[in-house]
Design a protein around this motif. Structure first.
Motif, PDB file in Angstrom:
ATOM      1  N   VAL A 245       0.878  -1.177   0.000  1.00  0.00           N
ATOM      2  CA  VAL A 245       0.000   0.000   0.000  1.00  0.00           C
ATOM      3  C   VAL A 245       0.912   1.223   0.000  1.00  0.00           C
ATOM      4  N   ARG A 246       0.819   2.051  -1.059  1.00  0.00           N
ATOM      5  CA  ARG A 246       1.751   3.178  -1.184  1.00  0.00           C
ATOM      6  C   ARG A 246       0.980   4.489  -1.360  1.00  0.00           C
ATOM      7  N   MET A 247       1.326   5.442  -0.502  1.00  0.00           N
ATOM      8  CA  MET A 247       0.672   6.749  -0.546  1.00  0.00           C
ATOM      9  C   MET A 247       1.682   7.816  -0.946  1.00  0.00           C
ATOM     10  N   ARG A 248       1.235   8.745  -1.753  1.00  0.00           N
ATOM     11  CA  ARG A 248       2.068   9.938  -1.978  1.00  0.00           C
ATOM     12  C   ARG A 248       1.155  11.145  -2.142  1.00  0.00           C
ATOM     13  N   SER A 249       1.632  12.294  -1.705  1.00  0.00           N
ATOM     14  CA  SER A 249       0.807  13.491  -1.825  1.00  0.00           C
ATOM     15  C   SER A 249       1.673  14.642  -2.312  1.00  0.00           C
TER      16      SER A 249
ATOM     17  N   LYS B  61       4.246  19.888  -6.143  1.00  0.00           N
ATOM     18  CA  LYS B  61       5.502  19.496  -5.486  1.00  0.00           C
ATOM     19  C   LYS B  61       5.230  18.350  -4.514  1.00  0.00           C
ATOM     20  N   HIS B  62       6.049  17.286  -4.604  1.00  0.00           N
ATOM     21  CA  HIS B  62       5.902  16.127  -3.718  1.00  0.00           C
ATOM     22  C   HIS B  62       6.066  16.574  -2.255  1.00  0.00           C
ATOM     23  N   VAL B  63       5.091  16.243  -1.393  1.00  0.00           N
ATOM     24  CA  VAL B  63       5.251  16.631   0.014  1.00  0.00           C
ATOM     25  C   VAL B  63       5.396  15.445   0.957  1.00  0.00           C
ATOM     26  N   SER B  64       4.824  14.306   0.591  1.00  0.00           N
ATOM     27  CA  SER B  64       4.885  13.198   1.543  1.00  0.00           C
ATOM     28  C   SER B  64       4.670  11.868   0.824  1.00  0.00           C
ATOM     29  N   GLY B  65       5.382  10.849   1.294  1.00  0.00           N
ATOM     30  CA  GLY B  65       5.184   9.502   0.754  1.00  0.00           C
ATOM     31  C   GLY B  65       5.386   8.493   1.865  1.00  0.00           C
ATOM     32  N   ALA B  66       4.669   7.401   1.801  1.00  0.00           N
ATOM     33  CA  ALA B  66       4.843   6.354   2.809  1.00  0.00           C
ATOM     34  C   ALA B  66       4.305   5.052   2.243  1.00  0.00           C
ATOM     35  N   GLU B  67       4.798   3.955   2.788  1.00  0.00           N
ATOM     36  CA  GLU B  67       4.292   2.670   2.309  1.00  0.00           C
ATOM     37  C   GLU B  67       4.234   1.636   3.414  1.00  0.00           C
TER      38      GLU B  67
ATOM     39  N   MET C 155      16.434  14.990  -7.129  1.00  0.00           N
ATOM     40  CA  MET C 155      15.885  13.872  -7.915  1.00  0.00           C
ATOM     41  C   MET C 155      14.648  13.320  -7.208  1.00  0.00           C
ATOM     42  N   ARG C 156      13.865  12.515  -7.915  1.00  0.00           N
ATOM     43  CA  ARG C 156      12.675  11.900  -7.304  1.00  0.00           C
ATOM     44  C   ARG C 156      13.001  10.502  -6.765  1.00  0.00           C
ATOM     45  N   GLY C 157      14.233  10.092  -6.916  1.00  0.00           N
ATOM     46  CA  GLY C 157      14.691   8.799  -6.419  1.00  0.00           C
ATOM     47  C   GLY C 157      16.202   8.878  -6.242  1.00  0.00           C
TER      48      GLY C 157
ATOM     49  N   THR D 139      13.413   2.867  -4.128  1.00  0.00           N
ATOM     50  CA  THR D 139      13.279   1.617  -3.380  1.00  0.00           C
ATOM     51  C   THR D 139      11.850   1.563  -2.850  1.00  0.00           C
ATOM     52  N   VAL D 140      11.103   0.574  -3.282  1.00  0.00           N
ATOM     53  CA  VAL D 140       9.715   0.435  -2.797  1.00  0.00           C
ATOM     54  C   VAL D 140       9.470  -1.017  -2.381  1.00  0.00           C
ATOM     55  N   LYS D 141       8.303  -1.255  -1.823  1.00  0.00           N
ATOM     56  CA  LYS D 141       7.900  -2.601  -1.401  1.00  0.00           C
ATOM     57  C   LYS D 141       8.830  -3.143  -0.312  1.00  0.00           C
TER      58      LYS D 141
ATOM     59  N   ASP E 145       8.871  -3.228   4.190  1.00  0.00           N
ATOM     60  CA  ASP E 145       8.262  -2.858   5.468  1.00  0.00           C
ATOM     61  C   ASP E 145       8.817  -3.801   6.543  1.00  0.00           C
ATOM     62  N   TRP E 146       8.426  -3.546   7.766  1.00  0.00           N
ATOM     63  CA  TRP E 146       8.809  -4.399   8.901  1.00  0.00           C
ATOM     64  C   TRP E 146       7.704  -5.414   9.138  1.00  0.00           C
ATOM     65  N   SER E 147       8.054  -6.659   9.466  1.00  0.00           N
ATOM     66  CA  SER E 147       7.036  -7.672   9.803  1.00  0.00           C
ATOM     67  C   SER E 147       6.201  -7.185  10.990  1.00  0.00           C
ATOM     68  N   SER E 148       6.903  -6.586  11.994  1.00  0.00           N
ATOM     69  CA  SER E 148       6.193  -6.068  13.175  1.00  0.00           C
ATOM     70  C   SER E 148       6.532  -4.594  13.311  1.00  0.00           C
ATOM     71  N   ARG E 149       5.869  -3.772  12.507  1.00  0.00           N
ATOM     72  CA  ARG E 149       6.218  -2.349  12.442  1.00  0.00           C
ATOM     73  C   ARG E 149       6.086  -1.654  13.798  1.00  0.00           C
ATOM     74  N   LYS E 150       5.011  -1.958  14.517  1.00  0.00           N
ATOM     75  CA  LYS E 150       4.783  -1.247  15.781  1.00  0.00           C
ATOM     76  C   LYS E 150       5.878  -1.602  16.801  1.00  0.00           C
TER      77      LYS E 150
ATOM     78  N   VAL F 292      13.185   4.649  11.341  1.00  0.00           N
ATOM     79  CA  VAL F 292      12.411   3.423  11.120  1.00  0.00           C
ATOM     80  C   VAL F 292      12.298   3.148   9.611  1.00  0.00           C
ATOM     81  N   ASP F 293      11.960   4.188   8.862  1.00  0.00           N
ATOM     82  CA  ASP F 293      11.751   4.008   7.417  1.00  0.00           C
ATOM     83  C   ASP F 293      13.062   3.955   6.635  1.00  0.00           C
ATOM     84  N   ALA F 294      13.997   4.832   7.008  1.00  0.00           N
ATOM     85  CA  ALA F 294      15.271   4.872   6.269  1.00  0.00           C
ATOM     86  C   ALA F 294      16.062   3.576   6.488  1.00  0.00           C
TER      87      ALA F 294
ATOM     88  N   ALA G  58      14.793   0.651   6.998  1.00  0.00           N
ATOM     89  CA  ALA G  58      14.145  -0.388   6.179  1.00  0.00           C
ATOM     90  C   ALA G  58      14.609  -0.271   4.719  1.00  0.00           C
ATOM     91  N   ILE G  59      14.645   0.948   4.213  1.00  0.00           N
ATOM     92  CA  ILE G  59      15.077   1.158   2.825  1.00  0.00           C
ATOM     93  C   ILE G  59      16.532   0.714   2.651  1.00  0.00           C
ATOM     94  N   ALA G  60      17.405   1.156   3.558  1.00  0.00           N
ATOM     95  CA  ALA G  60      18.834   0.812   3.435  1.00  0.00           C
ATOM     96  C   ALA G  60      19.041  -0.699   3.537  1.00  0.00           C
TER      97      ALA G  60
HETATM   98  N1  COA Z   1      10.021  12.138  -4.240  1.00  0.00           N
HETATM   99  C1  COA Z   1       9.542  12.922  -5.225  1.00  0.00           C
HETATM  100  N2  COA Z   1       8.482  12.574  -6.018  1.00  0.00           N
HETATM  101  C2  COA Z   1       7.897  11.412  -5.771  1.00  0.00           C
HETATM  102  C3  COA Z   1       8.352  10.525  -4.761  1.00  0.00           C
HETATM  103  C4  COA Z   1       9.458  10.947  -3.973  1.00  0.00           C
HETATM  104  N3  COA Z   1       9.933  10.204  -2.960  1.00  0.00           N
HETATM  105  N4  COA Z   1       7.566   9.439  -4.752  1.00  0.00           N
HETATM  106  C5  COA Z   1       6.658   9.609  -5.723  1.00  0.00           C
HETATM  107  N5  COA Z   1       6.837  10.803  -6.342  1.00  0.00           N
HETATM  108  C6  COA Z   1       6.057  11.426  -7.424  1.00  0.00           C
HETATM  109  C7  COA Z   1       6.811  11.331  -8.727  1.00  0.00           C
HETATM  110  O1  COA Z   1       6.446  12.410  -9.548  1.00  0.00           O
HETATM  111  C8  COA Z   1       6.308  10.007  -9.289  1.00  0.00           C
HETATM  112  O2  COA Z   1       6.453   9.944 -10.691  1.00  0.00           O
HETATM  113  P1  COA Z   1       7.784   9.222 -11.268  1.00  0.00           P
HETATM  114  O3  COA Z   1       7.599   7.756 -11.076  1.00  0.00           O
HETATM  115  O4  COA Z   1       7.811   9.647 -12.694  1.00  0.00           O
HETATM  116  O5  COA Z   1       8.945   9.765 -10.468  1.00  0.00           O
HETATM  117  C9  COA Z   1       4.851  10.069  -8.907  1.00  0.00           C
HETATM  118  O6  COA Z   1       4.845  10.673  -7.619  1.00  0.00           O
HETATM  119  C10 COA Z   1       4.189   8.721  -8.842  1.00  0.00           C
HETATM  120  O7  COA Z   1       4.832   7.950  -7.879  1.00  0.00           O
HETATM  121  P2  COA Z   1       4.301   6.505  -7.583  1.00  0.00           P
HETATM  122  O8  COA Z   1       4.601   5.620  -8.749  1.00  0.00           O
HETATM  123  O9  COA Z   1       2.885   6.619  -7.130  1.00  0.00           O
HETATM  124  O10 COA Z   1       5.217   6.123  -6.356  1.00  0.00           O
HETATM  125  P3  COA Z   1       5.809   4.693  -6.001  1.00  0.00           P
HETATM  126  O11 COA Z   1       4.849   3.618  -6.251  1.00  0.00           O
HETATM  127  O12 COA Z   1       7.171   4.605  -6.624  1.00  0.00           O
HETATM  128  O13 COA Z   1       5.961   4.842  -4.422  1.00  0.00           O
HETATM  129  C11 COA Z   1       6.653   6.054  -2.483  1.00  0.00           C
HETATM  130  C12 COA Z   1       6.900   5.715  -3.935  1.00  0.00           C
HETATM  131  C13 COA Z   1       5.662   7.167  -2.371  1.00  0.00           C
HETATM  132  C14 COA Z   1       6.191   4.881  -1.658  1.00  0.00           C
HETATM  133  C15 COA Z   1       8.063   6.463  -2.023  1.00  0.00           C
HETATM  134  O14 COA Z   1       8.530   7.568  -2.754  1.00  0.00           O
HETATM  135  C16 COA Z   1       8.096   6.849  -0.558  1.00  0.00           C
HETATM  136  O15 COA Z   1       7.837   7.972  -0.188  1.00  0.00           O
HETATM  137  N6  COA Z   1       8.423   5.879   0.260  1.00  0.00           N
HETATM  138  C17 COA Z   1       8.399   6.123   1.643  1.00  0.00           C
HETATM  139  C18 COA Z   1       9.652   5.700   2.176  1.00  0.00           C
HETATM  140  C19 COA Z   1       9.335   4.942   3.352  1.00  0.00           C
HETATM  141  O16 COA Z   1       9.246   5.544   4.376  1.00  0.00           O
HETATM  142  N7  COA Z   1       9.116   3.619   3.164  1.00  0.00           N
HETATM  143  C20 COA Z   1       8.755   2.780   4.215  1.00  0.00           C
HETATM  144  C21 COA Z   1       9.816   1.739   4.350  1.00  0.00           C
HETATM  145  S1  COA Z   1       9.470   0.716   5.687  1.00  0.00           S
END
Ligand code: COA
Ligand code: AMP
Length: 238
Positions: free
Chosen positions: A4-8, A13-19, A109-111, A133-135, A137-142, A158-160, A162-164
Motif C-alpha cells: 500500500v503506497r501513498m504519496r501526496s 511538489k511532492h510533500v509526503s510519501g509512505a508505504e 531527484m525523485r529517487g 526503493t519500494v515494497k 516494510d517491517w514484519s512487526s512495524r509497531k 524506522v523508514d530509512a 528499512a530502505i537501506a
Molecule cells: N520524491 C519525489 N516525487 C515522488 C516521490 C518521492 N519520494 N515518490 C513519488 N513521487 C512522485 C513522482 O512524480 C512520481 O512519478 P515518477 O515515477 O515519474 O517519479 C509520482 O509521484 C508517482 O509515484 P508513484 O509511482 O505513485 O510512487 P511509487 O509507487 O514509486 O511509491 C513512495 C513511492 C511514495 C512509496 C516512495 O517515494 C516513498 O515515499 N516511500 C516512503 C519511504 C518509506 O518511508 N518507506 C517505508 C519503508 S518501511
C-alpha cells in the motif's frame, strides 16, 4: 500480501510519501493510517498492489557518529566509503551533485542515483527521476518502531533503515543519503560491512538539497534495479 503506497503533493511538489505491506484484511486500516499522514496537500494517491513477499531476517546494525562540522562528518564518511573501494574524487563529485541538486534541472531527484562503484559513472536511466526503493516494510512495524524510539532514534530512522536494509540485500554495495528537508541534517551511509551509520550533521542546516547515491557493480545494475523496484520484502528484526 499487499503493498500500500501513498504519496501526496501540493502545487505539483511532492510533500509526503509512505508505504506499508499488509494482509488483505488490514488494507482498510492501513489506507486510513496513510491518508492521515500528510498535513497539507491538494493531491493524494494511494496504490494497492498484490505482492509475493520474501523475508529479510535482520536489519543492518545501527551506529551513530556526531561531529561539530559538516566538513568533519563528510571526511569521516569519505574515509569509511574508501574502505568499500570508492575513490575520494568520485565521492567529492557526487557529494557536490547532491549539495546543488542532482537532477539535470538543478532540483532534487525523485529517487536515487545509481553509480558504478568503479568509475563513478551515473547509470540511472532517467537522471531526473532516479530509482526508488519500494515494497519494503517491517514484519512487526509497531514493535520495531517502539524499540527504535525507546533507544532514542527517530521515526525517520524506522523508514530509512528499512530502505537501506533492502538496498544492501538487493546488491547495492554502499549507499549515501541525506534528506532534502532543510531542517533535517542527519544522514547516513550503509553497506554490508559498515551496517547503517547515522552521521550528523551530514549537510548544512537550511539547505533544501538532498538525495541518495546507490553504488553498484556495473554488471549487476539491471538485477539490482529490478530487486529495488519489484521485489517485496518484510524485515523481521533489528
Ligand atoms: N520524491 C519525489 N516525487 C515522488 C516521490 C518521492 N519520494 N515518490 C513519488 N513521487 C512522485 C513522482 O512524480 C512520481 O512519478 P515518477 O515515477 O515519474 O517519479 C509520482 O509521484 C508517482 O509515484 P508513484 O509511482 O505513485 O510512487 P511509487 O509507487 O514509486 O511509491 C513512495 C513511492 C511514495 C512509496 C516512495 O517515494 C516513498 O515515499 N516511500 C516512503 C519511504 C518509506 O518511508 N518507506 C517505508 C519503508 S518501511
Ligand atoms: P528523504 O530522506 O525522504 O528526504 O529523501 C531524500 C532523497 O532521497 C529524496 O530527495 C530523493 O532523491 C531520494 N528518495 C526519496 N524516496 C526514495 C526512495 N523510496 N528510494 C530511493 N530514493 C528515494
Amino acid at each position: 500480501m499487499f503493498s500500500v503506497r501513498m504519496r501526496s503533493s501540493f502545487h505539483g511538489k511532492h510533500v509526503s510519501g509512505a508505504e506499508r505491506i499488509c494482509k488483505r484484511e488490514d488494507i482498510r486500516n492501513t489506507v486510513y493510517e496513510l491518508l492521515t499522514r500528510p498535513d497539507n496537500y491538494d493531491y493524494i494517491s494511494v496504490k494497492i498492489e498484490r505482492v509475493e513477499v520474501k523475508e529479510i531476517e535482520k536489519a543492518l546494525p545501527i551506529k551513530t557518529y556526531t561531529f561539530e562540522k559538516v566538513e568533519e562528518a563528510r571526511e569521516f564518511a569519505t574515509g569509511m566509503l574508501e574502505r568499500e573501494g570508492i575513490k575520494t574524487l568520485i565521492l567529492k563529485k557526487l557529494f557536490m551533485a547532491l549539495d546543488t541538486g542532482a537532477s539535470p534541472d538543478g532540483g532534487n531527484m525523485r529517487g536515487a542515483m545509481i553509480v558504478d562503484i568503479g568509475s563513478g559513472e551515473r547509470l540511472e536511466p532517467d537522471k531526473r527521476r532516479g530509482i526508488r526503493t519500494v515494497k519494503v516494510d517491517w514484519s512487526s512495524r509497531k514493535f520495531i518502531t517502539d524499540l527504535l524510539l525507546e533507544k532514542g532514534y527517530t521515526l525517520r530512522t524506522v523508514d530509512a533503515l528499512a530502505i537501506a536494509t533492502k538496498n544492501i540485500h538487493c546488491g547495492v554495495v554502499a549507499e549515501v543519503c541525506w534528506s532534502d528537508d532543510p531542517d533535517y541534517t542527519t544522514g547516513y551511509i550503509a553497506s554490508k560491512r559498515l551496517g547503517y551509520i547515522r552521521i550528523s550533521p551530514f549537510k548544512r542546516k537550511g539547505s533544501p538539497y538532498g538525495g541518495r547515491i546507490y553504488f553498484v557493480n556495473r554488471g549487476e545494475k539491471d538485477r539490482v534495479i529490478t530487486c529495488l523496484e519489484k521485489e517485496a520484502f518484510l524485515i523481521k528484526s533489528l
